[in-house]
Design a protein around this motif. Structure first.
Motif, PDB file in Angstrom:
ATOM      1  N   ALA A   1       0.841  -1.195   0.000  1.00 60.93           N
ATOM      2  CA  ALA A   1       0.000   0.000   0.000  1.00 60.93           C
ATOM      3  C   ALA A   1       0.875   1.243   0.000  1.00 60.93           C
ATOM      4  N   ILE A   2       0.453   2.246  -0.762  1.00 65.05           N
ATOM      5  CA  ILE A   2       1.129   3.542  -0.724  1.00 65.05           C
ATOM      6  C   ILE A   2       0.186   4.524  -0.034  1.00 65.05           C
TER       7      ILE A   2
ATOM      8  N   SER B   1     -15.604  -3.618   0.160  1.00 63.65           N
ATOM      9  CA  SER B   1     -15.125  -4.830   0.820  1.00 63.65           C
ATOM     10  C   SER B   1     -14.965  -5.961  -0.183  1.00 63.65           C
ATOM     11  N   LYS B   2     -15.798  -5.956  -1.229  1.00 58.18           N
ATOM     12  CA  LYS B   2     -15.617  -6.969  -2.282  1.00 58.18           C
ATOM     13  C   LYS B   2     -14.261  -6.805  -2.948  1.00 58.18           C
ATOM     14  N   ILE B   3     -13.915  -5.564  -3.222  1.00 56.97           N
ATOM     15  CA  ILE B   3     -12.643  -5.331  -3.913  1.00 56.97           C
ATOM     16  C   ILE B   3     -11.463  -5.637  -2.992  1.00 56.97           C
TER      17      ILE B   3
ATOM     18  N   SER C   1      -7.319   2.185   7.390  1.00 55.97           N
ATOM     19  CA  SER C   1      -7.787   0.876   7.855  1.00 55.97           C
ATOM     20  C   SER C   1      -7.783  -0.116   6.702  1.00 55.97           C
ATOM     21  N   GLN C   2      -8.010   0.403   5.504  1.00 61.09           N
ATOM     22  CA  GLN C   2      -7.931  -0.493   4.355  1.00 61.09           C
ATOM     23  C   GLN C   2      -6.510  -1.019   4.186  1.00 61.09           C
ATOM     24  N   ALA C   3      -5.552  -0.139   4.292  1.00 59.68           N
ATOM     25  CA  ALA C   3      -4.161  -0.560   4.179  1.00 59.68           C
ATOM     26  C   ALA C   3      -3.856  -1.590   5.263  1.00 59.68           C
ATOM     27  N   ALA C   4      -4.332  -1.341   6.474  1.00 60.10           N
ATOM     28  CA  ALA C   4      -4.062  -2.262   7.574  1.00 60.10           C
ATOM     29  C   ALA C   4      -4.707  -3.619   7.318  1.00 60.10           C
TER      30      ALA C   4
ATOM     31  N   THR D   1       5.119   9.642  10.251  1.00 56.14           N
ATOM     32  CA  THR D   1       4.257   8.484  10.013  1.00 56.14           C
ATOM     33  C   THR D   1       3.285   8.332  11.164  1.00 56.14           C
ATOM     34  N   GLU D   2       3.838   8.450  12.359  1.00 59.16           N
ATOM     35  CA  GLU D   2       3.003   8.276  13.546  1.00 59.16           C
ATOM     36  C   GLU D   2       1.888   9.316  13.561  1.00 59.16           C
ATOM     37  N   GLU D   3       2.261  10.560  13.263  1.00 57.21           N
ATOM     38  CA  GLU D   3       1.247  11.618  13.265  1.00 57.21           C
ATOM     39  C   GLU D   3       0.167  11.348  12.226  1.00 57.21           C
ATOM     40  N   TYR D   4       0.603  10.859  11.057  1.00 59.01           N
ATOM     41  CA  TYR D   4      -0.386  10.574  10.009  1.00 59.01           C
ATOM     42  C   TYR D   4      -1.309   9.445  10.443  1.00 59.01           C
ATOM     43  N   LEU D   5      -0.699   8.391  10.983  1.00 57.92           N
ATOM     44  CA  LEU D   5      -1.498   7.222  11.355  1.00 57.92           C
ATOM     45  C   LEU D   5      -2.443   7.520  12.509  1.00 57.92           C
ATOM     46  N   THR D   6      -2.066   8.451  13.346  1.00 60.40           N
ATOM     47  CA  THR D   6      -2.950   8.786  14.459  1.00 60.40           C
ATOM     48  C   THR D   6      -3.886   9.929  14.091  1.00 60.40           C
ATOM     49  N   GLY D   7      -3.839  10.319  12.822  1.00 58.52           N
ATOM     50  CA  GLY D   7      -4.832  11.285  12.362  1.00 58.52           C
ATOM     51  C   GLY D   7      -4.490  12.727  12.661  1.00 58.52           C
ATOM     52  N   LYS D   8      -3.208  13.013  12.919  1.00 60.47           N
ATOM     53  CA  LYS D   8      -2.862  14.406  13.209  1.00 60.47           C
ATOM     54  C   LYS D   8      -2.873  15.264  11.948  1.00 60.47           C
ATOM     55  N   PHE D   9      -2.598  14.638  10.785  1.00 62.99           N
ATOM     56  CA  PHE D   9      -2.773  15.363   9.527  1.00 62.99           C
ATOM     57  C   PHE D   9      -3.125  14.404   8.405  1.00 62.99           C
ATOM     58  N   GLY D  10      -3.464  14.970   7.274  1.00 67.01           N
ATOM     59  CA  GLY D  10      -3.738  14.105   6.127  1.00 67.01           C
ATOM     60  C   GLY D  10      -5.192  14.152   5.719  1.00 67.01           C
TER      61      GLY D  10
END
Ligand SMILES: Nc1ncnc2c1ncn2[C@@H]1O[C@H](COP(=O)(O)OP(=O)(O)OP(=O)(O)O)[C@@H](O)[C@H]1O
Ligand SMILES: [Mg+2]
Lengths: 296, 259
Positions: free
Chosen positions: B42-43, B192-194, B215-218, B250-259
């Motif tokens: 995943a990118i 979810s099918k895809i 969550s899709q990437a995860a 990365t941590e900030e992105y994953l925890t929703g701090k930006f993006g």
């Protein structure tokens, strides 16, 4: 708090706006009627005056001479003969003009679409716009100089076709470019991403996808040249018999209308010929609108 | 940074890749990464960080636009993609776009087989039928469309169209499938099918997918890249990245701090 006078002034403002609104609404309807009315009147007049002459004979025979026409009119009969030479001449010249203008126009349109920012593309676009505004009689003059004087050594269907083709060309160039521009880039990218060589993407994806748009442009182009008279006077000249040789003078429906106009005995034929021409143009217009609509 | 930039026998090996739309401004800035065979990578990253730009470099889509400049190298199975004909490369890499884009003039059947048809590769009728059925089954679309294969592909729902587009990419038998946010225009059921599809496809294909959806990437990816302002900030096993991100961004992105 809003004072009483404030309230009143708002009310008067609202009613003034309403009146203004109504005024513009009325004006719009009036202007629309002014636009539509002439078309309806023209069609009405053509049908009333022309329908009596229309018959199979009218489509397959050549015009009568002035004397025949005069005696028929004097006897209160339908004028004999028809405009087959004009119909075949128009078909011949429109076909030859289309055969010249459509391929060149589509290829040029594709070039403009592919290289929108190139200098040559900008130049082509401008020249094409200018060409669209050149008076048709001038195009006739040019075809006269190029073709009548140097190629066919005399008036000819070919010369007429050349002048009509030049007229048609800018319309096809533009409509091709616009049509291709409307196709989402992602469709093109999808085809290229499958490893399809560019020319096949063009031929098998872009052109089929934009087909109805291209066809609409072509039909409108044809309907545009169908009734052209001025350039044909200088090129095709006219002919009293059916002629399919493109190096010879040839008649056309609008040329015949002009000839009938100059002969007091043939007046009735003006109406029927105009009716036929108008019907053809309308048919092409409606068809192209229909095609354009189905695309959506 | 100890990103995993080298993987044994990678399908794709990206080295010092730069891509710029405007001179001197890099939308992809010095990215190096190997992509593991038969896996989902995943990118991720905030909007505008260069995910699509990176993905589109892999099948040389950027060449369609004169002003785009690409530097660096990408190897596919050890061969430099910039030295092979673009057509050959693109036949080895299927691409699925953000918005479904079936060919509007073609039937469902013809859309699936488009890779062959448009390339003028002639197949026996029975072979074609087989490919169409298999590809549509792969994307779990077969049962929904088998009675209307000759209807226009554009008559399908958005989710069905997207699965059709994946089938189109699969039918030609690519090694790598590139997907750019393939589910962003779809509802949860179609999504979810895809997602299930992707997991099952990695047996035979390598999947490189841009997604905005963490969550899709995860859920479905084995490896993840996190990009930021054109740079590859972090790249590793998805599990590791989500549990122990190494980079603060990365941590900030994953925890929703930006993006
Ligand atoms: N055609 C283009 N011309 C000029 N600049 C572009 C073009 N496409 C993208 N860019 C720029 O390149 C950068 C990266 O864009 P890219 O599309 O790769 O981002 P992305 O990560 O895919 O974003 P998103 O998640 O919004 O799709 C952005 O700054 C964008 O503005
Ligand atoms: Mg993107």
């Amino acid at each position: 708090m809003m004072s009483n006078s404030d309230n009143k002034s708002i009310q008067s403002q609202v009613s003034r706006r309403k009146r203004k609104d109504q005024f513009y609404h009325g004006l719009m309807i009036g202007l629309s009627v002014i636009t539509i009315l002439p078309v309806i009147l023209i069609i009405f007049k053509l049908v009333v005056e022309g329908i009596g002459q229309i018959s199979l004979e009218f489509l397959v025979q050549t015009p009568p001479d002035s004397f025949e026409a005069m005696s028929a009119t004097a006897a209160g009969e339908r004028i004999p003969g028809g405009i087959a030479n004009g119909i075949t001449g128009t078909l011949l010249m429109v076909s030859v003009a289309s055969a010249m203008a459509i391929p060149v126009g589509i290829l040029t349109g594709i070039y403009l679409y592919e290289n929108p920012k190139k200098f040559l593309a900008g130049l082509t676009r401008n020249v094409s716009d200018i060409l669209q505004g050149v008076p048709s009689i001038v195009l006739g003059l040019i075809a006269y100089l190029w073709v009548v004087k140097h190629i066919t050594n005399g008036f000819s269907a070919l010369a007429g076709s050349v002048s009509l083709a030049i007229m048609m060309l800018p319309m096809i160039v533009r409509s091709t470019e616009e049509t291709l521009k409307m196709i989402p880039v992602s469709i093109k990218e999808a085809a290229l991403a499958l490893g399809v060589p560019y020319y096949k993407v063009l031929l098998r994806v872009l052109i089929p996808t934009g087909f109805s748009g291209l066809l609409t442009g072509i039909l409108l182009g044809i309907s545009r040249i169908l009734g052209e008279t001025a350039p044909l006077l200088l090129t095709a000249l006219g002919s009293s018999r059916i002629n399919l040789d493109i190096t010879e003078p040839v008649s056309a429906i609008p040329l015949l209308i002009w000839e009938f106009y100059n002969d007091p005995n043939m007046v009735d034929l003006i109406w029927s010929s105009s009716l036929l021409l108008m019907a053809l143009v309308l048919f092409l217009n409606v068809t192209s609108k229909q095609i354009a609509k189905r695309k959506k | 940074m100890d990103n995993i930039k080298t993987i044994k026998d990678p399908v794709l090996s990206i080295k010092n890749l730069f891509v710029s739309y405007d001179k001197g401004k890099y939308a992809v800035n010095d990215v190096s990464a190997d992509i593991k065979r038969n896996s989902v990578t995943a990118i991720m990253g905030p909007s505008g960080c260069g995910k699509s730009t990176l993905l589109r470099a892999v099948n040389r889509m950027h060449e369609l636009y004169e002003t785009i400049e690409t530097k660096g190298s990408i190897d596919l199975n050890g061969k430099d993609i910039f030295k092979m004909p673009a057509i050959q490369l693109r036949r080895m890499t299927g691409m699925v776009f953000q918005r479904p884009n079936p060919f509007p003039t073609m039937s469902i059947y013809d859309n699936v087989i488009a890779g062959y048809k448009l390339n003028g590769i002639h197949l026996k009728r029975s072979k074609r039928d087989e490919i169409v059925e298999r590809s549509l089954r792969d994307v779990t679309l077969w049962d929904e469309v088998k009675d209307g294969l000759y209807k226009k592909g554009t008559f399908l729902s958005g989710g069905q169209q997207q699965r059709l587009c994946i089938a189109r990419a699969l039918a030609f038998g690519p090694e790598v499938i590139l997907l750019d946010e393939p589910t962003s225009a779809l509802d949860p059921v179609a999504t979810s099918k895809i997602e299930d599809l992707m997991v099952s496809l990695k047996e035979n294909y390598t999947i490189l997918m841009v997604t905005h959806n963490m969550s899709q990437a995860a859920r479905i990816s084995d490896y993840s890249m996190f990009m930021y302002l054109g740079e590859l900030v972090e790249y590793g096993k998805t599990k590791d990245m989500f549990t122990r991100p190494k980079d603060r961004r990365t941590e900030e992105y994953l925890t929703g701090k930006f993006g």
